[in-house]
Write an enzyme that holds these catalytic residues in place. Structure first.
Site, short mmCIF file in Angstrom:
data_model
loop_
_atom_site.label_atom_id
_atom_site.label_comp_id
_atom_site.label_asym_id
_atom_site.label_seq_id
_atom_site.Cartn_x
_atom_site.Cartn_y
_atom_site.Cartn_z
N HIS A 452 1.87 -10.41 -7.16
CA HIS A 452 1.17 -11.22 -8.16
C HIS A 452 0.95 -10.45 -9.46
O HIS A 452 1.25 -9.24 -9.56
CB HIS A 452 -0.17 -11.73 -7.61
CG HIS A 452 -1.12 -10.63 -7.23
ND1 HIS A 452 -1.90 -9.97 -8.14
CD2 HIS A 452 -1.42 -10.09 -6.02
CE1 HIS A 452 -2.65 -9.08 -7.53
NE2 HIS A 452 -2.37 -9.12 -6.23
N CYS A 468 -2.13 -6.12 -1.82
CA CYS A 468 -0.93 -6.80 -2.29
C CYS A 468 -0.16 -5.93 -3.29
O CYS A 468 -0.53 -4.81 -3.58
CB CYS A 468 -1.29 -8.14 -2.91
SG CYS A 468 -1.88 -9.34 -1.70
#
Length: 511
Positions: A452, A468
């Protein structure tokens, strides 16, 4: 008659001159009159005296030529030059106590202690100043020895640290600013030297962002790397690990062997890949209008109350559009009004985005870099990244892209995520480039994990994530256009989530 007078005058002058040469000088007479007495006080240069102060505040008089201590004066006493000469004459005539021939040096503590003990033993007290027996009409008396310096009169308090008064503004709704389209803003290539800020009127100013190693040649190199798909992160004119990694990826992508010190090679590569590293851009009415939010709160419960996690200023929006650090964008356009349509500014000319489809991704935890390969195994893009942390590491092994969401919202769940502040209930934070996952979410087949964007592009590769893979918004958006569901993502190096147990703390819900 005149000759006779002249001859007599010359003869008289010669006699006077001969007498002057034959007669001893006043100094010679005085020197001959001085007895070579043991311990006699002889001052250098007729009274050349050094004055010091000891730890008790006493004035210590030292003959500058011989280094001998002449006298020790208690604080507040007065002594004039005639008294010194009188004391000298008294000692020469044998009317004053004669000191031993020992020398005492002020910079030798043992000498000073021995001198004080000798004075106390012989006289019981320190040497007092001689009495001034000159009349009040004598104008030679001077305060020859001023009082010891003190701290009186100096300020002992200091001003406090300045306080900052922050102006709070109400948030506004915001529409995202997409990359420049034809008609929205004109970008003209130009030599960087021709796009310098206007003259400041001769006033010397130093911008803080330019005082810590910012260099134009480094910025040029960063633009070149970005054009080839080897992202340096933010373009900010600074060397660092992101530039080093991008340069290695650039050489692998292009098959070259470019070095950061090869100024000629960099200039040639820029000319071949799109021209000058920087270009001129004209701010449009849409750029200036926004809308923008006044500020982004830190607390997630306050974030959830906003309509959108949009940009806070024109400079933030344009910096992200042109892959630049916001502070660097301001520094190279000093004095220009970004809020006025028609203003021409200098921006990075990063060229075209990568368009080759990606078939495989490697997320290297140790290098903090994401590598994207095409179906033939050729490297087509590389991005600096923040991957996990010691507390919330990323997964390991091979996974796959499951779905892609542009401009997603963010679901905060304290039962799964980290606990932010005092927030103990589920919150939905609206979408926008300043949201927790930026403007892109590439979900993986492992629940709660993905690739992301970020609201802080300058921190990519320098901080940690909640498990992440975090990229700049522009790198994440470029990668999102190159991948599709089913593309493999392999995590290599570093610790994994299985090593410590737990799950990622990044989660999203597509809007």
């Amino acid at each position: 008659m005149l000759r006779t007078i002249f001859s007599l005058s010359a003869l008289a002058a010669g006699l006077v001159s001969s007498g002057a040469l034959a007669a001893p000088s006043g100094d010679d007479v005085q020197k001959s009159a001085r007895p070579a007495q043991h311990g006699g006080l002889v001052l250098a240069q007729d009274g050349n005296i050094d004055i010091y102060y000891d730890a008790r505040g006493n004035r210590v008089l030292v003959d500058a030529d011989t280094g001998k201590v002449i006298a020790i004066q208690p604080p507040g006493t007065r002594l004039d030059r005639r008294a010194l000469r009188r004391q000298q004459r008294m000692q020469e005539l044998g009317r004053a106590p004669v000191e031993d021939d020992d020398r005492y040096y002020l910079d030798n503590p043992e000498d000073m202690a021995r001198f004080r003990r000798k004075q106390l033993e012989e006289e019981g007290t320190v040497i007092p100043p001689p009495a001034d027996d000159y009349g009040s009409n004598d104008d030679n008396s001077v305060d020859a020895y001023p009082p010891a310096p003190s701290d009186e009169g100096y300020a002992t308090t200091y001003p406090g640290a300045p306080t900052s008064n922050t102006i709070q503004r109400q948030p506004l709704s915001e529409a995202s600013i997409d990359p420049a389209q034809p008609g929205q803003g004109e970008v003209l290539q130009t030599n960087p030297e021709s796009a310098l800020p206007p003259d400041t009127g001769g006033k010397a100013t130093v911008d803080p962002s330019l005082s810590l190693g910012v260099r134009q040649d480094v910025a040029d190199l960063q633009v070149l790397l970005d054009r080839a798909g080897a992202s340096p992160g933010v373009i900010d004119g600074r060397f660092g690990s992101n530039v080093d990694k991008a340069l290695a990826a650039y050489n692998q992508i292009t098959g070259s062997n470019l070095k950061s010190t090869d100024a000629v090679g960099i200039k040639t590569a820029l000319a071949q890949s799109g021209g000058d590293a920087f270009a001129s851009y004209t701010i449009t009415p849409e750029d200036a209008a926004g809308p923008y939010v006044a500020s982004i709160p830190e607390d997630y419960s306050q974030k959830a109350k906003l309509d959108r996690m949009g940009y806070t200023s024109v400079t933030e929006a344009l910096a992200e559009r042109f892959h630049m650090d916001e502070g660097y964008l301001k520094s190279i356009n000093k004095g220009l009004d970004f809020n006025r349509p028609g203003t021409i500014i200098k921006v990075a000319n990063f060229g075209k985005l990568v368009s080759t489809p990606v078939a495989r991704i490697i997320a290297d935890k140790d290098k903090k870099e994401v590598f994207a390969y095409d179906a033939g195994g050729k490297l087509v893009a590389a991005y600096p990244t923040t991957i996990g942390s010691a507390d919330t590491p990323s997964p390991t092994g091979i996974h796959a892209v499951s779905r892609i969401a542009l401009d997603p919202n963010y679901t905060y769940n304290p039962n799964i995520n980290f606990k932010q502040g005092q927030n103990d209930r589920i919150l939905t934070i609206p979408p926008g480039p300043n949201g927790p996952v930026g403007s892109v979410w590439i979900a993986l087949d492992k629940p709660t994990y993905g690739i992301h964007g970020t609201p802080d592009p300058s921190k990519i590769g320098k901080t940690e994530s909640h498990g992440c893979v975090r990229l700049t918004n522009w790198d994440a958006r470029e990668l999102a256009k190159l991948v599709s569901p089913g593309v493999t993502v392999e995590f290599v190096g570093g610790p994994s989530i299985a090593d410590v147990g737990g799950t990622s703390t990044d989660e999203f819900t597509q809007q």
